[in-house]
Design an enzyme around this catalytic site. Structure first.
Site, PDB file in Angstrom:
ATOM      1  N   ASP A 363       0.846  -1.197   0.000  1.00 24.35           N
ATOM      2  CA  ASP A 363       0.000   0.000   0.000  1.00 24.35           C
ATOM      3  C   ASP A 363       0.881   1.248   0.000  1.00 24.35           C
ATOM      4  OD1 ASP A 363      -2.273   1.890   1.118  1.00 24.35           O
ATOM      5  OD2 ASP A 363      -3.283   0.009   0.672  1.00 24.35           O
ATOM      6  N   ASP A 364       0.342   2.347   0.434  1.00 26.26           N
ATOM      7  CA  ASP A 364       1.014   3.653   0.430  1.00 26.26           C
ATOM      8  C   ASP A 364       2.429   3.576   1.045  1.00 26.26           C
ATOM      9  OD1 ASP A 364       1.429   6.329   0.337  1.00 26.26           O
ATOM     10  OD2 ASP A 364      -0.332   6.885   1.503  1.00 26.26           O
ATOM     11  N   LYS A 474      -4.208  -0.904  -6.569  1.00 31.89           N
ATOM     12  CA  LYS A 474      -5.246  -0.237  -5.784  1.00 31.89           C
ATOM     13  C   LYS A 474      -5.165   1.237  -6.160  1.00 31.89           C
ATOM     14  CE  LYS A 474      -6.445   0.667  -0.918  1.00 31.89           C
ATOM     15  NZ  LYS A 474      -5.996   0.389   0.456  1.00 31.89           N
ATOM     16  N   TRP A 475      -6.230   1.741  -6.783  1.00 26.70           N
ATOM     17  CA  TRP A 475      -6.257   3.122  -7.277  1.00 26.70           C
ATOM     18  C   TRP A 475      -7.007   3.959  -6.244  1.00 26.70           C
ATOM     19  CZ3 TRP A 475      -5.651   4.943 -12.730  1.00 26.70           C
ATOM     20  CH2 TRP A 475      -6.010   6.283 -12.885  1.00 26.70           C
ATOM     21  N   ASP A 476      -6.269   4.779  -5.532  1.00 28.83           N
ATOM     22  CA  ASP A 476      -6.862   5.534  -4.425  1.00 28.83           C
ATOM     23  C   ASP A 476      -7.088   6.995  -4.829  1.00 28.83           C
ATOM     24  OD1 ASP A 476      -7.763   6.065  -1.864  1.00 28.83           O
ATOM     25  OD2 ASP A 476      -6.008   5.226  -0.869  1.00 28.83           O
ATOM     26  N   ASN A 478      -7.587  10.339  -2.279  1.00 29.91           N
ATOM     27  CA  ASN A 478      -7.753  10.641  -0.855  1.00 29.91           C
ATOM     28  C   ASN A 478      -8.236  12.042  -0.514  1.00 29.91           C
ATOM     29  OD1 ASN A 478      -7.416   8.343   0.745  1.00 29.91           O
ATOM     30  ND2 ASN A 478      -5.260   8.271   0.192  1.00 29.91           N
ATOM     31  N   ASP A 546     -12.485   2.425   5.136  1.00 26.54           N
ATOM     32  CA  ASP A 546     -11.291   2.213   5.961  1.00 26.54           C
ATOM     33  C   ASP A 546     -11.677   1.587   7.296  1.00 26.54           C
ATOM     34  OD1 ASP A 546      -9.609   3.138   4.072  1.00 26.54           O
ATOM     35  OD2 ASP A 546      -9.319   5.128   4.949  1.00 26.54           O
TER      36      ASP A 546
HETATM   37  C1  GLA Z   1      -6.738   5.619   2.012  1.00 21.15           C
HETATM   38  C2  GLA Z   1      -7.219   4.203   1.777  1.00 21.15           C
HETATM   39  C3  GLA Z   1      -6.473   3.256   2.700  1.00 21.15           C
HETATM   40  C4  GLA Z   1      -4.992   3.380   2.472  1.00 21.15           C
HETATM   41  C5  GLA Z   1      -4.543   4.819   2.672  1.00 21.15           C
HETATM   42  C6  GLA Z   1      -3.089   5.007   2.288  1.00 21.15           C
HETATM   43  O1  GLA Z   1      -7.147   6.085   3.256  1.00 21.15           O
HETATM   44  O2  GLA Z   1      -8.589   4.108   1.960  1.00 21.15           O
HETATM   45  O3  GLA Z   1      -6.890   1.932   2.482  1.00 21.15           O
HETATM   46  O4  GLA Z   1      -4.687   2.938   1.177  1.00 21.15           O
HETATM   47  O5  GLA Z   1      -5.330   5.701   1.867  1.00 21.15           O
HETATM   48  O6  GLA Z   1      -2.677   6.312   2.441  1.00 21.15           O
END
Ligand code: GLA
Length: 729
Positions: A363-364, A474-476, A478, A546
């Site tokens: 992830d991030d 995973k294309w986010d 935020n 989340d």
């Molecule tokens: C969002 C996503 C999380 C995670 C964070 C990473 O909040 O919903 O699942 O990927 O970003 O910064």
């Protein structure tokens, strides 16, 4: 399914297996909405328009044109000509004037359905389409309304395309996709509200004479909305009562509105949010509005859900992974947040592979120069090799040796001030002149109306997907959009930015899937802030929230699954003490909660107790045994913790009714209680079923399970879930 034009009554009737939709001409010129509801077999129904009650058509009473316009139920209402209810379309001419009048021109019915240029839309083999062309010859506007019906589906897909058919520039300032009008017989409206970590909460309110509006001006639907609206009888419940639902195949700002007039006609509309929208159309240019999906049920909300789920699975989700068993994954986010190096990731991967998990998602935190917190590096899509020695290729090849697929997180639409990309291209940020853009998670939004930005994102992502041989991304997203200004677009096109952002995202995902047909995309927006049919066209699953706390997930899941199939709902097993709510829930319950959608783990598998670790292989086995039902089964809501305050239950039944499972969660134990009785749904009354619940195995007839019910064990603990398997003998 069928579509007919009845010349005598001058109307069109669209039939699905259980519904009819009728629209027709009034006074030979105006397109009226005549009927939507349970199937009717005759076309002599124009009397329902009440054309002889007081007001007359303009050819007979031209002096009362406004009375006519403000009373007729319109199929595609216009602005500026005396219909004072919500319109679907408005324009501004070069003279600065608004308003138009759309008069019937022609129609065609054909087999098949055209794609909507630049937009996601429904597709299928056995489909028929009706197109009706309306024209305003004074300002030079042509609108083509399209309606499609699919074999076996109680859904109607509707959209509109507008053309500047004149020789001067016009600005389209409003274009909604769909409108229906119904007599309000004490209806309620159903919509959604929510926030981060509390998405998609259902709410029913009375539909009075004031407007009920669900909308977004965020550039995505946001945590607090869904591009959806339904009106229904006050008494509608899961299994009985009428429901009229409209959903938009769109991922940006939207408007869904219902309002009743003084004669108790309710007009319900849905489409792109008009506030801030202004699209310049040069002579000959066209604008395509997103598709709306309409369904009617007279068997309550479960039937609406079944129609929407089947339609979404069969005609919206295009991914080649749609009917594959999706990989069970471990995600690094709540396992490590930003605090990892290659050793930590590979040891997480090793545990995952030893336990039988299919994929690791990094992830991030893997990119740019110093992504140790959210404020830096967005836009710099290259691996931080100080953190991950050997880079993504090394991680990818190590995972391959362990038999794991590799997934990676991106947040392509965003940019950090502290990034190489911002230092090189400050003009690529959405901003209004002279003002620093508003920060959110300390990040800004890229200007996707600029093709150079799209190109940059495509090239940098494609390079990584290729080099690291990614199976999944995973294309986010935020943060919502703000500071809606673009250095790239001319001043008379600034009202296009919001919509151009959405079609930019679509273009990028389309290009990535075309280049990497095996790639599985999971969309996400700080959890479920962009969970809609538009995104599902490109990605068969979306991160739902989340908030993985199984208790909180009950209402989130209930709302999400009201509209979207369980196979689309990203759900993971969270830590023992949830990071958001601090609630401690048993591992078994966390497992069952995650089995309500695509399954995965989001905790540090190297740090969990031996007891929990030992439970994982059987949890995986349990999920794999029901995964085909998650993908294709019919979902039935049975009990809602949101409304009863005690427990929640739902079922998923195979189409042939031979297999099913029931999930039950008792949220709080009650002293001196009895075992909960649950009446099952969706089974064949004549079949005999074996019911497996914990260590009990019992046989019952289908009608007994559905009417007499099944008695669950007395559970003496809070937050306890059980999964019950039901199979035909
Ligand atoms: C969002 C996503 C999380 C995670 C964070 C990473 O909040 O919903 O699942 O990927 O970003 O910064």
């Amino acid at each position: 399914m069928s579509m007919i034009y009845d010349e005598r009554n001058r109307l069109w009737k669209l039939d699905t297996p259980n519904t009819s939709y009728v629209l027709g001409l009034v006074d030979g010129r105006f397109l009226a909405h005549i009927y939507y509801g349970a199937k009717v077999t005759d076309t002599d129904i124009t009397y329902i328009l009440r054309l002889n009650e007081g007001w007359k058509v303009p050819s007979k009473q031209p002096e009362e044109y406004v009375s006519f316009m403000s009373a007729l139920p319109m199929e595609f209402p216009v602005s500026g000509r005396g219909d004072y209810r919500e319109s679907c379309i408005n324009i501004k001419t070069e003279d600065g004037q608004e308003g138009l009048e759309l008069i019937y021109d022609s129609y065609q019915i054909y087999d098949g359905k055209n794609d909507l240029k630049g937009l996601p839309s429904s597709f299928g083999d056995n489909v028929q389409t009706l197109e009706i062309t309306l024209k305003d010859t004074i300002v030079g506007v042509e609108a083509v309304l399209s309606y499609s019906v699919f074999e076996g589906s109680d859904v109607i897909a509707r959209s509109v395309k507008v053309k500047n058919a004149g020789d001067r520039i016009i600005h389209l300032t409003k274009l909604l996709s769909s409108c229906i009008e119904l007599e309000n017989e004490g209806f309620e409206v159903l919509g959604f509200y929510g926030s981060w970590a509390r998405e998609h909460i259902m709410e029913r309110t009375r539909l009075g004479h004031g407007a009920t509006v669900f909308e977004s001006i965020r550039g995505e639907e946001g945590h607090d909305g869904q591009p959806f609206i339904a009106v229904m009888d006050e008494k509608t419940d899961e299994d009985s009562g009428r429901v009229y639902a409209m959903q938009l195949v769109y991922s940006g700002s939207f408007l869904a509105k219902a309002k009743t007039d003084a004669r108790d006609y309710a007009r319900i509309v849905i489409g792109i949010q008009p506030s801030g929208f202004d699209w310049k159309l040069e002579a000959g240019e066209e604008f395509q509005a997103p598709e709306a999906v309409l369904t009617y049920s007279d068997k309550g909300l479960n039937k609406m859900t079944h129609s929407l789920h089947d339609f979404c699975r069969d005609h919206i989700i295009r991914s080649k992974h749609q009917y594959d068993k999706r990989p069970i994954l471990v995600n690094s986010w709540e396992a490590a947040y930003f605090d990892f190096d290659e050793k930590k990731i590979l040891s997480l991967a090793k545990s995952a592979s030893d336990l039988g998990i299919d994929m690791l998602v990094l992830d991030d935190g893997w990119f740019g120069k110093h992504r140790e917190e959210p404020k830096a590096s967005l836009g710099d899509w290259y691996c931080n090799e100080n953190k991950l020695k050997g880079g993504l290729e090394f991680i990818g090849s190590e995972l391959k040796k362990m038999g794991l697929k590799f997934g990676l997180w991106f947040e392509p639409e965003m940019i950090s001030e502290d990034s190489d990309l911002y230092r090189a291209h400050p003009e690529w940020v959405l901003h209004t002149k002279g003002r620093e853009p508003a920060r959110c998670r300390d990040q800004w939004v890229l200007d996707l109306s600029n093709p150079a930005v799209i190109e940059y994102l495509y090239e940098s992502m494609a390079k990584i997907i290729d080099a690291a041989d990614l199976a999944y991304i995973k294309w986010d997203m935020n943060r919502p959009l703000s500071d809606i200004g673009s250095d790239y677009l001319d001043k008379d096109r600034q009202g296009e930015i919001m919509h151009r952002h959405v079609i930019g995202v679509y273009e990028l995902q389309e290009r990535l899937i075309s280049k990497f047909p095996e790639l599985l995309i999971e969309n996400c927006s700080s959890g479920g802030a962009r969970f809609d049919l538009g995104m599902l066209y490109y990605s068969p699953q979306i991160w739902c929230s989340d908030d993985m706390d199984p208790v909180e997930r009950l209402a989130i899941h209930e709302g999400t699954a009201l509209l979207y199939p369980l196979s689309t709902i990203g759900s993971h097993v969270c830590k023992g003490k949830n990071d958001i709510t601090g609630r401690k829930v048993p591992f078994k319950t966390r497992g069952i909660s995650a089995m309500t959608g695509t399954f995965g783990y989001e905790l540090d598998l190297t740090q969990i107790s031996e007891e929990d670790r030992k439970a994982i292989p059987s949890q995986l086995k349990e999920y794999r045994a029901i995964q085909h039902l998650v993908q294709t089964g019919d979902y039935y809501r049975i009990a809602s913790y949101r409304t009863n305050g005690r427990y929640d239950a739902f079922m998923n039944v195979s189409k042939d009714k031979k297999e099913a499972y029931l999930m039950y969660m008792q949220v709080l134990a009650r002293p001196n209680d009895k075992g909960q009785r649950i009446c099952l749904k969706g089974l064949d009354p004549d079949m005999r079923y074996e019911v497996e619940c914990e260590d009990r195995k019992e046989t019952y007839k289908g009608d007994v399970l559905m009417n007499v019910g099944f008695i669950l064990p007395c559970i003496r603990e809070d937050f306890s879930a059980v999964m019950i398997k039901i199979s035909a003998k």
